[in-house]
Design an enzyme around this catalytic site. Structure first.
Site, PDB file in Angstrom:
ATOM      1  N   ASP A  52       0.818  -1.213   0.000  1.00  0.00           N
ATOM      2  CA  ASP A  52       0.000   0.000   0.000  1.00  0.00           C
ATOM      3  C   ASP A  52       0.851   1.261   0.000  1.00  0.00           C
ATOM      4  OD1 ASP A  52      -2.204  -1.653   0.082  1.00  0.00           O
ATOM      5  OD2 ASP A  52      -3.232  -0.489   1.620  1.00  0.00           O
ATOM      6  N   LYS A 430       0.692  -6.461   1.934  1.00  0.00           N
ATOM      7  CA  LYS A 430      -0.083  -5.219   1.923  1.00  0.00           C
ATOM      8  C   LYS A 430       0.228  -4.361   3.140  1.00  0.00           C
ATOM      9  CE  LYS A 430      -4.873  -3.569   1.560  1.00  0.00           C
ATOM     10  NZ  LYS A 430      -4.691  -2.745   0.360  1.00  0.00           N
TER      11      LYS A 430
END
Length: 670
Positions: A52, A430
């Site tokens: 991310d 992530k």
């Protein structure tokens, strides 16, 4: 990070020790955007390195921000709220990062450029219509390029003078708090007069808005709040860099280790899990997971930037909880509920359905695979505990959702002693790329699985074992390298493999500063991979391996390679002497002629002159010597599987070993 198709976690029995958490995703991406919009240079410390944040950084670089990275510290030179005029349409791919897609949609709508925002297919299923509606109220120009209400989006420039700032901007708060966060982060760009945001409906995930307001204040934006319904951005607001800012460790990630401390018994000498990087005074809402864990019986102590968690009540106490304030961390409670004294219910979690996957359905599906009874509805999930006979070995589908993968690792502590298979474990990148490594650093198991691949020289066991280890995500031990490096150290010390030098060589072996990495063998940092692969080095290895004191010195070293999640070891006595309890033993053979031909090709490719006949003679002589030596002679273990690869490709040999391994596993198809 494990990049394998699946990761098998053996049955875990306990855990204790210290873990250091990565930076918060929610804080990291907010800070990155604010630093990019601000004037001046911001030094960001302890930034999360994850999928991310990489997505956000790529987007900010494309916008013209200066970014200078040094480990977990970044220096970001902001654009001062303005893009260079006249730039071309800029496409930005944002993966499945909601913390990038939502705020960037708002910020880019006010920056004046033309953009296309897209992501992975799941991102195109995550709603953004309420945010777009709020921005179009203001006068922003945003088009849907696919399904209305969802990405991908086309954003067109708009003159700030044409924006409608007199009426409050209305945005729904009951779908995702990220919509309100996006507006709060972006609207200072247009604050020539007071801008009012009104929240329609009950605002969910309020603690995440508190994070946003806290960070805005650090960057000079003093938002006025009236309850949770009305927010005012004062006229003339301007982003200003705080200079330096530190990112707290991720409180959502802390939930897995808080749960671990509540579930697992400790090892002797330490009976708790210490979590460093975040404390109970964190600005993150998910730190309130501590309250829920305490309700279930965990004992939690806290100090500045640390937590200490140990098992209290056992079994855990069932809870009935409104989990709206900890939407991400609450997923961990659903797995903790398996160890409770009755059914546990998590309520007001409708936002789970619009996350990286539909998390209510995902958690219910995978909990049932473990054998649990689960009830669920539009905004709740109820999990019944599992008694020992009811547990099932399960292959957990992760839905490309990092939190599903991390939650279900805790099921490996089941009382039935069953392993858990996590499919596509790489999805943890992530937010927590090293999650499983961190878990394994503090977890204990009564038995780390081992695969032994023994066989004569040049049978291909090293190539086979290394690839099997890679595919399973296991550690790899090339025992032959240990003896070859010992032989090299012997030569460099001016010794020979004679009884009078045995004690000295054993001392060298016991203290070898040896490290294996990326197919290389490092001795005190020196790459000796090629030097130990010569025929002379092989002969030295064979000779020193006959010395009992040397073998004893290397025995403990080899056994220390047995670490979670598992080990693949190759050599001549892995299955007979070093790991006699290995779950799978393979004895790899090939004809001397075939092995000589393989070795000949290998040496010729390295420019080493030799002949097939001499190689075959050397191999046959070494086979005879290794098979007849008095100490650990080369022979298959009684329970070894025999694999003659004379006519097999390496791929066929790998498939055969993996098939044998799968036959020993209890998992059903996912």
């Amino acid at each position: 990070m494990f990049s394998t198709a699946f990761l098998d976690i053996p049955a875990l029995a306990g855990a204790s020790g210290t873990v250091r958490l990565p930076g918060s995703k929610s804080i990291s991406n907010r800070v990155l955007l604010l630093a990019a919009l601000a004037s001046g240079t911001t030094t960001v410390h302890d930034l999360l390195d994850s999928d991310d944040t990489r997505v956000m950084l790529d987007a900010l670089r494309a916008l013209g921000c200066g970014i200078d990275a040094a480990g977990s510290t970044l220096r970001i030179t902001g654009i001062g709220g303005q893009l260079k005029p006249g730039g071309p349409m800029l496409p930005l791919f944002l993966g499945n990062a909601g913390t990038a897609m939502r705020p960037l949609t708002a910020a880019l709508s006010l920056l004046g450029g033309e953009f296309e925002l897209s992501g992975v297919p799941r991102m195109h299923e995550r709603p953004i219509g309420d945010l777009v509606d709020a921005l179009t109220q203001l006068g922003c120009r945003i088009d849907y390029l696919g399904n209305p209400g969802y990405p991908p989006l086309r954003i067109r420039p708009v003159d700030h003078g044409a924006l409608v700032l007199d009426a409050p901007i209305r945005v729904r708060g009951d779908v995702s708090s990220q919509f309100l966060t996006a507006l709060l982060l972006a609207l200072p760009l247009a604050a020539r007069k007071d801008i009012v945001i009104e929240v329609v409906g009950e605002l969910i995930s309020k603690p995440y808005i508190e994070i946003t307001l806290n960070l805005l204040a650090r960057f000079g934006i003093a938002v006025q709040r009236e309850g949770w319904e009305r927010f005012t951005i004062p006229a003339g607001s301007r982003y200003s860099s705080p200079g330096d800012i530190h990112v707290e460790a991720d409180a959502s990630s802390a939930s897995y280790f808080i749960a671990l401390g509540a579930i697992a018994t400790g090892a002797s000498g330490q009976d708790s899990i210490r979590i460093e990087g975040v404390g109970a005074d964190s600005i993150q809402g998910d730190i309130r997971f501590i309250e829920a864990a305490r309700q279930m019986g965990a004992q939690v102590d806290s100090g500045p930037n640390w937590l200490d968690v140990r098992r209290g009540a056992w079994p855990l106490k069932a809870i009935d909880l409104d989990a709206n304030h900890i939407p991400d961390a609450a997923m961990t409670l659903a797995v903790m509920a398996l160890y409770a004294d009755g059914p546990s219910t998590l309520r007001n979690i409708a936002s789970w359905r619009v996350k990286e996957t539909d998390r209510i359905d995902a958690m219910a599906n995978e909990l049932r695979k473990l054998g649990a009874t689960v009830d669920s509805g539009p905004d709740f999930i109820r999990v019944h505990p599992l008694e020992r006979p009811g547990w099932q070995a399960a292959s957990i589908r992760t839905y490309d959702d990092h939190r599903v993968a991390m939650c279900f690792s805790l099921a490996a502590f089941n009382p039935a002693g069953l392993p858990v298979r996590i499919l596509e474990p790489h999805c943890v990148a992530k937010t927590f790329p090293d999650y499983f490594e961190t878990l394994f650093s503090v977890a204990q198991t009564p038995e780390v699985p081992v695969i032994c691949i023994d066989g004569p020289t040049a049978s291909g066991k090293g190539t086979l074992a290394a690839e099997v280890a890679r595919l399973l995500g296991y550690h790899y031990l090339d025992s032959g390298s240990l003896y070859r490096v010992t032989g090299l150290a012997m030569r460099r010390a001016g010794l020979s493999a004679e009884p009078q030098h045995e004690a000295q060589i054993a001392a060298l072996a016991a203290a070898l500063p040896l490290h294996f990495t990326e197919g290389k063998v490092l001795l005190a940092g020196e790459d000796v991979s090629d030097e130990i692969r010569t025929e002379a080095a092989g002969m030295d290895a064979s000779r020193v391996s006959t010395l009992p004191a040397v073998r004893a010195a290397l025995l403990a070293l080899q056994q220390r390679f047995r670490q979670l999640p598992g080990l693949v070891a190759d050599g001549r006595d892995m299955g007979t002497v070093i790991f006699p309890d290995a779950a799978l033993k393979v004895f790899l053979t090939a004809s001397a002629a075939q092995r000589a031909e393989r070795r000949h090709k290998q040496l010729i490719s390295k420019g080493i002159s030799t002949t097939l006949d001499s190689l075959r003679s050397d191999l046959e002589a070494r086979d005879a010597r290794d098979s007849s030596r008095s100490v650990a002679p080369l022979k298959p273990a009684q329970d070894a599987r025999h694999l003659d690869n004379s006519q097999l490709s390496i791929e066929q040999s790998i498939d055969q070993v993996l098939n044998w391994w799968q036959e020993k596993q209890p998992f059903k198809p996912a």
